[in-house]
Design a protein around this motif. Structure first.
Motif, PDB file in Angstrom:
ATOM      1  N   ILE A 141       0.764  -0.941   0.213  1.00  0.00           N
ATOM      2  CA  ILE A 141       0.316  -0.259   0.037  1.00  0.00           C
ATOM      3  C   ILE A 141       0.598   0.811  -0.244  1.00  0.00           C
ATOM      4  O   ILE A 141       1.757   1.322   0.521  1.00  0.00           O
ATOM      5  N   ALA A 142       0.738   2.144  -0.303  1.00  0.00           N
ATOM      6  CA  ALA A 142       1.110   3.643  -0.614  1.00  0.00           C
ATOM      7  C   ALA A 142       0.225   4.466  -0.110  1.00  0.00           C
ATOM      8  O   ALA A 142      -1.512   4.152  -0.763  1.00  0.00           O
ATOM      9  N   VAL A 143       0.177   5.536   1.028  1.00  0.00           N
ATOM     10  CA  VAL A 143      -0.685   5.736   1.214  1.00  0.00           C
ATOM     11  C   VAL A 143       0.041   7.720   0.867  1.00  0.00           C
ATOM     12  O   VAL A 143       1.420   7.941   1.210  1.00  0.00           O
ATOM     13  N   PHE A 144      -1.383   8.228   0.100  1.00  0.00           N
ATOM     14  CA  PHE A 144      -1.171   9.990  -0.563  1.00  0.00           C
ATOM     15  C   PHE A 144      -1.722  10.768   0.676  1.00  0.00           C
ATOM     16  O   PHE A 144      -3.369  10.512   1.100  1.00  0.00           O
ATOM     17  N   ALA A 145      -0.536  11.948   1.212  1.00  0.00           N
ATOM     18  CA  ALA A 145      -1.243  12.879   2.096  1.00  0.00           C
ATOM     19  C   ALA A 145      -0.767  14.216   1.676  1.00  0.00           C
ATOM     20  O   ALA A 145       0.733  14.232   1.618  1.00  0.00           O
ATOM     21  N   SER A 146      -1.624  15.878   1.999  1.00  0.00           N
ATOM     22  CA  SER A 146      -0.820  16.477   2.246  1.00  0.00           C
ATOM     23  C   SER A 146      -0.186  17.430   3.013  1.00  0.00           C
ATOM     24  O   SER A 146       0.045  17.897   3.135  1.00  0.00           O
ATOM     25  N   GLY A 147      -0.553  16.576   4.252  1.00  0.00           N
ATOM     26  CA  GLY A 147      -1.349  17.133   5.692  1.00  0.00           C
ATOM     27  C   GLY A 147      -0.765  16.921   7.235  1.00  0.00           C
ATOM     28  O   GLY A 147       0.196  16.420   6.849  1.00  0.00           O
ATOM     29  N   SER A 148      -1.966  16.949   7.742  1.00  0.00           N
ATOM     30  CA  SER A 148      -1.700  16.412   9.327  1.00  0.00           C
ATOM     31  C   SER A 148      -1.036  15.303   8.915  1.00  0.00           C
ATOM     32  O   SER A 148      -0.507  14.896   9.873  1.00  0.00           O
TER      33      SER A 148
END
Ligand code: GRF
Length: 194
Positions: free
Chosen positions: A4-11
């Protein structure tokens, strides 16, 4: 085990909830990579204690979405990623990633879609004075919060609730609904042959 890859921009509170569930054995997969478009995002600090590698890119340094998504795609292939989990990733996914990961990209949104898509869904629901809002996990397509819905959970709003209170309640639900839905999707993927 599904990578799995998680994509996130914030907290990254959802990122952390997913990683915890994975480490506790509640997700039958490995979170192999964090992808972020924001070098200052707090999510990067959250990844460190779990020793999860981070691919951080600056979209402004690329000519197009296609160009940075091609770079992301290379990274995903390097890590053998089979499932993408968006957790507060503030960009639409383009055709480059969509065509390679059709039916394998999930997103979580803090409303009962199709109500209140887009930015500040909790604020939108609070301003509209609805009595019920909630959380949706859906597959990602080319649109903004438009893909097929997988799971939803409702949250009641009392007229005295502040937006912050509703936000807190929504996030608590997100942190259990997202890992459970990811596991549900993994089981379906496995049954259909990977
Ligand atoms: C969550 O509310 C999620 O529903 C939305 O973005 C927010 C991310 O929060 N897509 P966090 O960064 O996981 O704390």
């Amino acid at each position: 085990m599904i990578n799995i890859a998680v994509f996130a921009s914030g907290s990254g509170s959802n990122f952390e909830a997913v990683v915890r569930a994975e480490r506790n054995g509640n997700i039958d997969g490995n979170v192999k990579l964090l992808v972020t478009d924001n070098a200052n995002a707090f999510v990067i600090e959250r990844a460190a204690p779990y020793n999860i590698p981070v691919y951080s890119f600056n979209p402004k340094l690329f000519d197009s979405k296609e160009a940075f998504e091609r770079k992301i795609l290379n990274k995903l292939e390097e890590y053998g990623i089979e499932l993408i989990v968006l957790a507060g990733y503030m960009r639409l996914i383009g055709p480059t990633l969509l065509s390679h990961y059709e039916g394998r990209i999930l997103n979580i949104h803090p409303s009962l879609l199709p109500a209140f898509p887009g930015l500040d869904a909790v604020g939108q629901a609070h301003d509209a004075k609805v009595k019920v809002t909630g959380v949706t996990v859906h597959f990602v397509d080319h649109g903004m919060d438009t893909g097929p819905i997988i799971t939803q959970e409702a949250v009641k709003i009392d007229e005295r609730d502040s937006k912050e209170e509703v936000q807190r309640r929504i996030q608590r639900i997100e942190h259990s609904l997202y890992p459970a839905t990811i596991q549900f999707v993994i089981e379906k993927l496995k049954r259909s042959g990977g």
